[in-house]
Design an enzyme around this catalytic site. Structure first.
Site, PDB file in Angstrom:
ATOM      1  N   GLY A   1       0.842  -1.328  -0.020  1.00 19.99           N
ATOM      2  CA  GLY A   1       0.070   0.091  -0.191  1.00 19.99           C
ATOM      3  C   GLY A   1       0.544   1.215  -0.119  1.00 19.99           C
ATOM      4  O   GLY A   1       1.757   1.510  -0.792  1.00 19.99           O
ATOM      5  N   GLY A   2       0.616   2.202   0.953  1.00 19.08           N
ATOM      6  CA  GLY A   2       1.130   3.322   1.087  1.00 19.08           C
ATOM      7  C   GLY A   2       0.285   4.590   0.414  1.00 19.08           C
ATOM      8  O   GLY A   2      -0.637   4.291  -0.232  1.00 19.08           O
ATOM      9  N   TRP A   3       0.616   5.678   0.551  1.00 16.60           N
ATOM     10  CA  TRP A   3       0.109   6.879  -0.119  1.00 16.60           C
ATOM     11  C   TRP A   3      -0.252   6.661  -1.657  1.00 16.60           C
ATOM     12  O   TRP A   3      -1.094   6.859  -2.163  1.00 16.60           O
ATOM     13  CB  TRP A   3       0.520   8.254   0.442  1.00 16.60           C
ATOM     14  N   ASN A   4       0.983   6.495  -2.124  1.00 16.65           N
ATOM     15  CA  ASN A   4       0.745   6.519  -3.541  1.00 16.65           C
ATOM     16  C   ASN A   4       0.003   5.494  -4.522  1.00 16.65           C
ATOM     17  O   ASN A   4      -0.516   5.446  -5.534  1.00 16.65           O
ATOM     18  CB  ASN A   4       2.321   6.530  -4.055  1.00 16.65           C
TER      19      ASN A   4
ATOM     20  N   GLU B   1      -4.506   3.574   2.718  1.00 20.34           N
ATOM     21  CA  GLU B   1      -4.654   4.900   3.174  1.00 20.34           C
ATOM     22  C   GLU B   1      -5.706   5.339   2.089  1.00 20.34           C
ATOM     23  O   GLU B   1      -5.420   5.944   1.024  1.00 20.34           O
ATOM     24  CB  GLU B   1      -3.447   5.652   3.114  1.00 20.34           C
TER      25      GLU B   1
ATOM     26  N   TYR C   1       1.463  11.579  12.864  1.00 23.37           N
ATOM     27  CA  TYR C   1       2.289  12.554  12.266  1.00 23.37           C
ATOM     28  C   TYR C   1       1.293  13.046  10.988  1.00 23.37           C
ATOM     29  O   TYR C   1       0.109  12.555  10.779  1.00 23.37           O
ATOM     30  CB  TYR C   1       3.367  12.228  11.974  1.00 23.37           C
ATOM     31  N   ASP C   2       1.890  14.248  10.296  1.00 26.88           N
ATOM     32  CA  ASP C   2       1.074  14.856   9.271  1.00 26.88           C
ATOM     33  C   ASP C   2       0.009  15.319   9.896  1.00 26.88           C
ATOM     34  O   ASP C   2      -1.190  15.230   9.142  1.00 26.88           O
ATOM     35  CB  ASP C   2       0.871  13.749   8.106  1.00 26.88           C
TER      36      ASP C   2
END
Length: 500
Positions: free
Chosen positions: A110-113, A153, A219-220
Site C-alpha cells: 500500500g502506501g499513499w501513492n 490509506e 504525524y502529518d
C-alpha cells in the site's frame, strides 16, 4: 562474521530472562524503510547495507502494490528482485536476520501513492480477497518475510466507490489472519491516527482482534496544506486549537481515542516522524506557530519533495545555514525558521518524550517513518541514527531492542575457537555472505516449540523455514531463496540435497 547463538545465550543477551517475554512488557521498535532512497544522491543515498539490524525489532519493507484482481504486485522489480540482473534488495533485506536472530521482517502493501481504490475493490469481493490471501502467503514464503503490513490509506476515503470499506477491512483482516495461522505469519497495519479519520475508516475493536501490531501514524497532523504553520506531530493540543476537532489532533488525544475505542494497549504502537514539514511564511517577521503560510517550504536536498524535509537533510543544513530553533513548550516539539522558510520537525528531545510516553503508558512501543531520514551517517553529531538510538535507550534502559550489538557479535566470533558444549553441533548456513551458527539438537516433529525444546526445528509446512527454540520461545528463520533447511547437515542447502 559467524554468529554463535550458543555463546550469545550464555552471555544472556539473546533472549529475555526465562526465555519468554510477557506481552504487556514486550516493546516493539517498528522501522519502515523507504526503499526508493537507494536512488537518492550523495549523502542521501540509503541502501540495505546501512540498516543496523539491532536497533529495530521489526523491519518493514516498503512498498508493494495490490492489483484490482487481488494479486500482490512488485512495484520495482529491478530493485526488489534478482531475476534479469536485478539488485535483489528483498533478499538482502531479509538476510539481515542472519545477523540478528530475533529480528522480524515484514512486507508492506500500500502506501499513499498506491491509493485506496484497489484495496476497496479487493476487500469487497470474496474471490478477490482469497486471491490476495493466497498471493500474500506465497510471496512471504518465497522471499522469507515474517509477515505482512497493510497500509491502506484509507478505507472509505480517497475513492468514489460505494462499498462498505469499514466492515470489509475487518473481513479482509480476518481472512488474512486465518490464512497466515498455519505459518505463524505476523499481520500488522499502519493506520490513520486522528479520531476524524479513524472513525470513518475503522471498527477499532474488530480490527484489533486480527492485528498483531497497530502502527498509529501520529504525524502529518499539520503541513503545507494548512493556511498557517503548524506542528507536524504535536504531543498535546496548542492554544490555537480551540475547536473540539482540533483539540483531538495530537499524540495524547489520538492514543486515548484508540484505547477508548477498544485497541489493546500492548498492540498500540506510537508512530513518530523522522522528517519535518516545511512552510513558506507570508511574512518573515511573523514566525511563531500559527503564522500565515503561502504554501510548501523548500524541499530536502536529497528527498526533493516540497513541503517535506528529512531530519538528516535539515540537520545538515543547520550546520551551515542560519536557522533559528525554538521549542514549543505546550506541544513539546521544536520548530525552526530562516527568512521565509519555516519547518516543524522532531529531534532527539521530542522523540525521547514520545518514547517515554509509550513506555509509561504500557503501549506496544514506537514505530518510525522512516529509517533513511534519520542521520544514519552520523554527519551532524557523530552518532549514527540519533533518533532511533534515542528510542532504544529509553525503551530498553540504555540497551538495544535485543541486547545485541556489534561488540557482542565480536565477542561471539572470538568465542568460536572455544569448544562447543558436548552434544551440540555447529554448522553454517549455506548461500549467505553472513553464515549463521547455533545450537542444534535432534529436530522435533511438528515444528512447534515446547517448553522442553532447545535448538533448531524445521517448519512442518515449509522446508525453507526453520525455528530456533529456547524454553518455549521460537525465533523463526528463512533460508535464502530456493534453499531448504537440511535436518542432517543443519544447513540451508540445495533442494536436491534435502529430504523434504
Amino acid at each position: 562474521m559467524i554468529l554463535n547463538i550458543y555463546v550469545l545465550i550464555a552471555l544472556g543477551v539473546l533472549l529475555p530472562k526465562g526465555g519468554t517475554a510477557d506481552a504487556h512488557n514486550r516493546k516493539y521498535v517498528v522501522c519502515y524503510q523507504g526503499t526508493w532512497a537507494t536512488y537518492r544522491q550523495s549523502n542521501g543515498k540509503y541502501d540495505v547495507n546501512y540498516i543496523d539490524p539491532f536497533l529495530c525489532t521489526h523491519l518493514v519493507y516498503t512498498f508493494f502494490g495490490i492489483e484490482e484482481s487481488g494479486e500482490l504486485r512488485v512495484i520495482d522489480p529491478t530493485l526488489d528482485l534478482e531475476e534479469n540482473g536485478g539488485h535483489g534488495n528483498i533478499r538482502k533485506f531479509n538476510a539481515l536476520k542472519l545477523q540478528n536472530p530475533t529480528l522480524k521482517t515484514i512486507a508492506a502493501v500500500g502506501g499513499w501513492n498506491e491509493g485506496s481504490r484497489n484495496f476497496s475493490i479487493v476487500a469487497n469481493d470474496p474471490e478477490r480477497r482469497q486471491r490476495f490471501v493466497r498471493s500474500a502467503v506465497q510471496f512471504i514464503q518465497r522471499h522469507g518475510f515474517n509477515g505482512l503490513d497493510l497500509d491502506w490509506e484509507y478505507p472509505n476515503q480517497r475513492h468514489d466507490l460505494t462499498f462498505d470499506d469499514k466492515n470489509n477491512f475487518v473481513t479482509l483482516l480476518r481472512e488474512l489472519k486465518e490464512g497466515f495461522k498455519p505459518f505463524q505469519y505476523l499481520l500488522t497495519a499502519a493506520v490513520g491516527a486522528s479520531p476524524a479519520t479513524a472513525s470513518i475508516s475503522y471498527n477499532i475493536t474488530e480490527i484489533s482482534k486480527y492485528l498483531d501490531i497497530i502502527n498509529v501514524m501520529a504525524y502529518d497532523i499539520h503541513g503545507a496544506w494548512d493556511p498557517a504553520t503548524g506542528i507536524n506531530a504535536p504531543f498535546y493540543a496548542s492554544k490555537n486549537d480551540i475547536t473540539e476537532g482540533s483539540r483531538q489532533l495530537n499524540l495524547d488525544a489520538i492514543i486515548k481515542y484508540w484505547l477508548a475505542q477498544g485497541a489493546p494497549r500492548e498492540k498500540l504502537v506510537v508512530g513518530v516522524p523522522f522528517y519535518g514539514r516545511t512552510f513558506t511564511l507570508a511574512d518573515a517577521a511573523q514566525h511563531s506557530v500559527g503564522s500565515s503560510s503561502l504554501g510548501p517550504g523548500t524541499a530536502g536536498q536529497y528527498s526533493l519533495e516540497p513541503g517535506s524535509i528529512g531530519y538528516n537533510e535539515l540537520c545538515e543544513r543547520m550546520r551551515t545555514e542560519q536557522w533559528q530553533v525554538e521549542w514549543d513548550e505546550v506541544q513539546l516539539a521544536p520548530y525552526a525558521y530562516m527568512g521565509q522558510q519555516w519547518v516543524s520537525f522532531d529531534n532527539p528531545r521530542s522523540i525521547g518524550l514520545k518514547a517515554q510516553y509509550a513506555k509509561d503508558n504500557n503501549l506496544g512501543g514506537v514505530m518510525v517513518w522512516s529509517l533513511e531520514s534519520d542521520d544514519f551517517r552520523g554527519i551532524c553529531g557523530g552518532e549514527k541514527y540519533p533518533l532511533l538510538q534515542t528510542i532504544n535507550r529509553i525503551l530498553f534502559d540504555g540497551r538495544t531492542a535485543t541486547g545485541l550489538t556489534q561488540s557482542v557479535l565480536n565477542m561471539a566470533a572470538e568465542s568460536i575457537q572455544r569448544p562447543v558444549a558436548p552434544g551440540y553441533a555447529v554448522a553454517p548456513v549455506v548461500g549467505s555472505h553472513t553464515p549463521q551458527q547455533g545450537i542444534v539438537l535432534d529436530p522435533r516433529d511438528g515444528g512447534v516449540c515446547t517448553s522442553q525444546d532447545n535448538g533448531y526445528v524445521r517448519d512442518k509446512h515449509d522446508c525453507g523455514k526453520f525455528y530456533y527454540c529456547n524454553q518455549g520461545m521460537a525465533h523463526s528463520f528463512n533460508c535464502p531463496h530456493n534453499l531448504k533447511f537440511d535436518l542432517e547437515s543443519t544447513t540451508c542447502n540445495y533442494p536436491q540435497s534435502v529430504d523434504c
